[in-house]
Motif scaffolding. Sequence first.
Motif, mmCIF file in Angstrom:
data_model
loop_
_atom_site.group_PDB
_atom_site.id
_atom_site.type_symbol
_atom_site.label_atom_id
_atom_site.label_comp_id
_atom_site.label_asym_id
_atom_site.label_seq_id
_atom_site.Cartn_x
_atom_site.Cartn_y
_atom_site.Cartn_z
ATOM 1 N N HIS A 1 -5.419 3.820 0.049
ATOM 2 C CA HIS A 1 -4.881 3.273 -1.162
ATOM 3 C C HIS A 1 -5.991 2.321 -1.846
ATOM 4 C CE1 HIS A 1 -1.520 0.944 -3.379
ATOM 5 N NE2 HIS A 1 -2.563 0.170 -3.710
ATOM 6 N N VAL A 2 -6.851 1.364 -0.989
ATOM 7 C CA VAL A 2 -7.610 0.357 -1.464
ATOM 8 C C VAL A 2 -8.779 1.339 -2.217
ATOM 9 C CG1 VAL A 2 -9.610 -1.274 -1.141
ATOM 10 C CG2 VAL A 2 -7.284 -1.223 0.159
ATOM 11 N N VAL A 3 -9.412 2.266 -1.414
ATOM 12 C CA VAL A 3 -10.302 3.303 -1.998
ATOM 13 C C VAL A 3 -10.133 3.912 -3.431
ATOM 14 C CG1 VAL A 3 -11.825 5.244 -1.673
ATOM 15 C CG2 VAL A 3 -11.632 3.641 0.101
ATOM 16 N N THR A 4 -9.100 4.540 -3.347
ATOM 17 C CA THR A 4 -8.358 5.551 -4.569
ATOM 18 C C THR A 4 -8.093 4.724 -5.559
ATOM 19 O OG1 THR A 4 -6.203 5.788 -3.470
ATOM 20 C CG2 THR A 4 -7.972 7.546 -2.975
ATOM 21 N N SER A 5 -7.556 3.632 -5.395
ATOM 22 C CA SER A 5 -7.094 2.680 -6.417
ATOM 23 C C SER A 5 -8.173 2.049 -7.062
ATOM 24 C CB SER A 5 -6.332 1.482 -5.786
ATOM 25 O OG SER A 5 -5.067 1.803 -5.475
ATOM 26 N N SER A 6 -9.582 1.910 -6.525
ATOM 27 C CA SER A 6 -10.766 1.803 -7.108
ATOM 28 C C SER A 6 -11.454 2.555 -7.958
ATOM 29 C CB SER A 6 -11.634 0.856 -5.817
ATOM 30 O OG SER A 6 -11.004 -0.099 -5.416
ATOM 31 N N GLY A 7 -10.756 3.826 -7.898
ATOM 32 C CA GLY A 7 -11.640 4.937 -8.377
ATOM 33 C C GLY A 7 -12.596 5.819 -7.520
ATOM 34 N N TYR B 1 1.023 -1.051 -0.036
ATOM 35 C CA TYR B 1 -0.003 -0.020 0.088
ATOM 36 C C TYR B 1 1.028 1.108 -0.128
ATOM 37 C CZ TYR B 1 -3.528 -3.091 1.877
ATOM 38 O OH TYR B 1 -4.354 -4.357 2.166
ATOM 39 N N THR B 2 0.502 2.411 -0.615
ATOM 40 C CA THR B 2 1.214 3.440 -0.550
ATOM 41 C C THR B 2 1.200 4.227 0.896
ATOM 42 O OG1 THR B 2 -0.588 4.819 -1.567
ATOM 43 C CG2 THR B 2 1.193 3.888 -2.688
ATOM 44 N N LEU B 3 2.216 4.846 1.170
ATOM 45 C CA LEU B 3 2.269 5.398 2.505
ATOM 46 C C LEU B 3 2.701 6.790 2.676
ATOM 47 C CD1 LEU B 3 1.894 5.312 5.562
ATOM 48 C CD2 LEU B 3 4.215 4.212 5.529
ATOM 49 N N ASN B 4 2.256 8.083 3.098
ATOM 50 C CA ASN B 4 3.078 9.426 3.197
ATOM 51 C C ASN B 4 4.134 8.923 4.532
ATOM 52 O OD1 ASN B 4 3.934 11.949 3.778
ATOM 53 N ND2 ASN B 4 2.103 12.592 2.814
ATOM 54 N N ALA B 5 5.473 8.751 4.288
ATOM 55 C CA ALA B 5 6.380 8.392 5.290
ATOM 56 C C ALA B 5 6.527 9.742 6.125
ATOM 57 C CB ALA B 5 7.633 8.005 4.607
ATOM 58 N N GLU B 6 6.296 10.691 5.440
ATOM 59 C CA GLU B 6 6.677 12.095 6.210
ATOM 60 C C GLU B 6 5.630 12.162 7.261
ATOM 61 O OE1 GLU B 6 8.780 15.309 7.823
ATOM 62 O OE2 GLU B 6 9.474 13.540 6.506
ATOM 63 N N SER B 7 4.276 12.047 6.734
ATOM 64 C CA SER B 7 3.098 11.867 7.828
ATOM 65 C C SER B 7 3.277 11.066 8.889
ATOM 66 C CB SER B 7 1.819 11.800 7.195
ATOM 67 O OG SER B 7 1.690 12.957 6.147
ATOM 68 N N TYR B 8 3.769 9.786 8.606
ATOM 69 C CA TYR B 8 3.901 8.839 9.484
ATOM 70 C C TYR B 8 4.963 9.454 10.798
ATOM 71 C CZ TYR B 8 5.356 4.278 11.536
ATOM 72 O OH TYR B 8 5.491 3.110 12.295
ATOM 73 N N ARG B 9 6.224 9.973 10.278
ATOM 74 C CA ARG B 9 7.153 10.300 10.968
ATOM 75 C C ARG B 9 6.723 11.457 12.084
ATOM 76 N NH1 ARG B 9 10.673 14.602 11.546
ATOM 77 N NH2 ARG B 9 9.859 15.823 9.803
ATOM 78 N N VAL B 10 6.075 12.422 11.488
ATOM 79 C CA VAL B 10 5.639 13.695 12.519
ATOM 80 C C VAL B 10 4.430 13.276 13.514
ATOM 81 C CG1 VAL B 10 6.430 15.389 10.688
ATOM 82 C CG2 VAL B 10 3.999 14.513 10.741
ATOM 83 N N VAL B 11 3.530 12.411 12.980
ATOM 84 C CA VAL B 11 2.435 11.979 13.980
ATOM 85 C C VAL B 11 2.933 11.045 15.062
ATOM 86 C CG1 VAL B 11 0.674 12.100 12.316
ATOM 87 C CG2 VAL B 11 1.520 9.921 12.528
ATOM 88 N N GLY B 12 4.044 10.427 14.874
ATOM 89 C CA GLY B 12 4.598 9.661 15.920
ATOM 90 C C GLY B 12 5.314 10.570 17.328
#
Length: 353
Positions: A194-200, A163-174
């Motif tokens: 990822h699942v929702v947007t990949s499905s259009g 799944y795609t992930l915003n690694a910068e968001s992950y860093r700062v919220v931690g």
Amino acid sequence: MNHQAISRIDRAVADNIKDIQRSFGSQAGLVQDFIVFISRRLKVGLFGYTRFTMQEFCAQTGRTRQELAVVCPDFLSGKALAPVIQGYEFATVLDYALYCMMERNIIFSSRYDVREKDAVISMHSFPILKDLRLNFSRSAKEQKVYEIRLSDELLSGFLSRYYTLNAESYRVVGKGRGGDSRKKLLLYLSKLSHVVTSSGLSETVIPLDRLCEFADIRDIRASHKKQNLVRMLCYIQSVGKFGFGFSFVGGNAFMVRLVFVPLASKRLLAAEHSFYFRLMSGLRMVYGSSGRSNGVGVDSDKDPFQSWLADVYVDTELKAQVLAQAYYAAMGIEVSIGHAMNLVRSGEILKPS
């Protein structure tokens, strides 16, 4: 958004977050951080990815040296003894977490099926590391350098099951109190996005209790659950800059509507997927035909392919040719062999210009 912040998380990990907690206990947050960290390193620098320092780990995960360089509480209290390899004690918080990842797998609470080409493979556990080394003999001022070999499953997941992930968001919220819980919730939101947007599509509806489960919100009263969840979701929005909106729906507002903003265009993500697939396939082909897989050079290593891949001074021009071909075939970008060699040596493979 910084494009290099768009990273990946193995689906086998993101779909089984609770099993990390069950398998690693107090080490679970660091295990999750490491998987995100090394996946981001793979994305921006496939060559040489096996070596890192605590400073680099902290910079990309939001952890601090003060919490990772101290001795584990269990070892201080005498409840357990730190493991020893070649006379070195893996006693600090980070050292012991890495040791645990080499010693244990993530054990799935139920069978997890993944599709590989035309076959369905059932996974019951997920290994993370297959080897761990430290520069034991170093001067007082020399940084501790960790050298690892990833499991084949983790490397495969990065390439084809993610799944795609915003690694910068992950860093700062931690950062700060409750960081591990916010990170778990962000991983779940990233999976949904990822699942929702990949499905259009752009939105989905999730039970309130389901989100609270990932956020470690255990209040008995529904109003308190909702209040604490709102606080955490707003934090992820404002501080983490994660692109989504939310509202409560249903008769008793026990459902949450989530509306997501795609991390990147489908065209860009498809080009990236093709790039990494072509790059790794080409590198394995070159490695196999170079003679090194038949006992030349690095095969005394526990994982000769990873050792060859991480050594930027071995077969540099061959690796550069594969990198240049992957850029052109997947993205239509022409990269000279000379510049591709510089990219291999620097490890910054996502900087073609």
